[in-house]
Design a protein around this motif. Structure first.
Motif, PDB file in Angstrom:
ATOM      1  N   SER A 160      -3.539  32.345 -21.748  1.00  0.00           N
ATOM      2  CA  SER A 160      -4.002  33.219 -22.781  1.00  0.00           C
ATOM      3  C   SER A 160      -4.888  33.978 -22.266  1.00  0.00           C
ATOM      4  O   SER A 160      -6.140  33.772 -21.784  1.00  0.00           O
ATOM      5  CB  SER A 160      -4.439  32.488 -23.985  1.00  0.00           C
ATOM      6  N   GLN A 164       5.620  36.423 -16.695  1.00  0.00           N
ATOM      7  CA  GLN A 164       6.177  37.105 -17.985  1.00  0.00           C
ATOM      8  C   GLN A 164       5.131  37.059 -18.938  1.00  0.00           C
ATOM      9  O   GLN A 164       4.436  36.344 -19.288  1.00  0.00           O
ATOM     10  CB  GLN A 164       7.301  36.705 -18.439  1.00  0.00           C
ATOM     11  N   ASN A 165       4.681  38.390 -19.636  1.00  0.00           N
ATOM     12  CA  ASN A 165       3.915  38.642 -20.757  1.00  0.00           C
ATOM     13  C   ASN A 165       4.690  38.601 -22.016  1.00  0.00           C
ATOM     14  O   ASN A 165       5.381  39.135 -22.543  1.00  0.00           O
ATOM     15  CB  ASN A 165       3.117  39.870 -20.485  1.00  0.00           C
ATOM     16  N   THR A 166       4.400  37.424 -22.644  1.00  0.00           N
ATOM     17  CA  THR A 166       4.966  37.084 -23.977  1.00  0.00           C
ATOM     18  C   THR A 166       4.181  37.552 -25.191  1.00  0.00           C
ATOM     19  O   THR A 166       4.477  36.975 -26.433  1.00  0.00           O
ATOM     20  CB  THR A 166       5.634  35.627 -24.009  1.00  0.00           C
ATOM     21  N   GLY A 167       2.964  38.200 -24.842  1.00  0.00           N
ATOM     22  CA  GLY A 167       2.076  38.481 -25.672  1.00  0.00           C
ATOM     23  C   GLY A 167       2.383  39.938 -26.389  1.00  0.00           C
ATOM     24  O   GLY A 167       3.117  40.377 -26.000  1.00  0.00           O
ATOM     25  N   THR A 168       1.353  40.240 -27.632  1.00  0.00           N
ATOM     26  CA  THR A 168       1.801  41.487 -28.106  1.00  0.00           C
ATOM     27  C   THR A 168       1.012  42.509 -27.400  1.00  0.00           C
ATOM     28  O   THR A 168       1.266  43.870 -27.640  1.00  0.00           O
ATOM     29  CB  THR A 168       1.233  41.594 -29.385  1.00  0.00           C
ATOM     30  N   THR A 185      -0.390  36.926 -23.184  1.00  0.00           N
ATOM     31  CA  THR A 185       0.045  35.627 -23.074  1.00  0.00           C
ATOM     32  C   THR A 185       1.054  35.538 -21.852  1.00  0.00           C
ATOM     33  O   THR A 185       2.210  36.048 -21.802  1.00  0.00           O
ATOM     34  CB  THR A 185       0.726  34.889 -24.197  1.00  0.00           C
ATOM     35  N   SER A 220       8.124  41.490 -17.360  1.00  0.00           N
ATOM     36  CA  SER A 220       7.828  40.348 -16.322  1.00  0.00           C
ATOM     37  C   SER A 220       8.131  41.014 -15.009  1.00  0.00           C
ATOM     38  O   SER A 220       8.756  42.060 -14.832  1.00  0.00           O
ATOM     39  CB  SER A 220       9.001  39.052 -16.773  1.00  0.00           C
ATOM     40  N   SER A 233       3.976  44.264 -23.240  1.00  0.00           N
ATOM     41  CA  SER A 233       4.603  43.083 -24.095  1.00  0.00           C
ATOM     42  C   SER A 233       6.140  42.736 -23.642  1.00  0.00           C
ATOM     43  O   SER A 233       6.739  43.953 -23.742  1.00  0.00           O
ATOM     44  CB  SER A 233       4.386  43.474 -25.732  1.00  0.00           C
ATOM     45  N   GLY A 234       6.352  41.702 -23.341  1.00  0.00           N
ATOM     46  CA  GLY A 234       7.851  41.241 -23.063  1.00  0.00           C
ATOM     47  C   GLY A 234       8.388  41.551 -21.558  1.00  0.00           C
ATOM     48  O   GLY A 234       9.293  41.492 -21.059  1.00  0.00           O
ATOM     49  N   VAL A 278       1.190  28.297 -19.328  1.00  0.00           N
ATOM     50  CA  VAL A 278       0.839  29.464 -20.043  1.00  0.00           C
ATOM     51  C   VAL A 278      -0.588  29.616 -20.255  1.00  0.00           C
ATOM     52  O   VAL A 278      -1.491  28.972 -20.250  1.00  0.00           O
ATOM     53  CB  VAL A 278       1.187  29.058 -21.609  1.00  0.00           C
ATOM     54  N   ASN A 325       3.433  33.655 -19.222  1.00  0.00           N
ATOM     55  CA  ASN A 325       4.112  32.411 -18.669  1.00  0.00           C
ATOM     56  C   ASN A 325       4.140  32.465 -17.137  1.00  0.00           C
ATOM     57  O   ASN A 325       4.915  33.757 -16.720  1.00  0.00           O
ATOM     58  CB  ASN A 325       5.336  32.334 -19.349  1.00  0.00           C
TER      59      ASN A 325
END
Length: 108
Positions: free
Chosen positions: A66, A90-94, A53, A20, A17-18, A64, A55
């Protein structure tokens, strides 16, 4: 003009998570070292618990993607190549995301 190429491994993904990564696409396989505006990529990815998620961008607005938790997904995208010759994911998911990115075509 879009030029098809044999699948070229551009890089692997292991994104928490977070996190990139930037993948250099120029000069890989049949992709030239200059004059490339965009690449068509196939992303094969597995979403860990919580899903992911992604990007995906080189320049401009990101696409994007999912990725459901505990599932595999394959996604095809056309991505503009950044001025530095890379595509950024980049992973913006949890959750986490693990997989591979393949180049399947390029546009000059």
């Amino acid at each position: 003009m879009t030029r098809q190429i044999t699948n070229v491994l551009l890089g692997g993904l292991s994104l928490g998570s977070g996190a990139s990564t930037s993948l250099n696409v120029l000069g890989k396989g049949a992709i030239p070292t200059q004059g490339v505006k965009s690449v068509n990529v196939a992303i094969v990815v597995f979403g860990g618990p919580g899903g992911a998620t992604l990007n995906v961008t080189g320049s401009g607005t990101p696409s994007v993607v999912s990725v459901p938790a505990m599932r595999a997904s394959t996604v095809a995208l056309t991505v503009p190549v950044g001025s530095d010759g890379t595509v950024r994911i980049q992973n913006t998911g949890t959750g986490s995301a693990n997989g591979s990115v393949f180049g399947v075509a390029w546009t000059g």
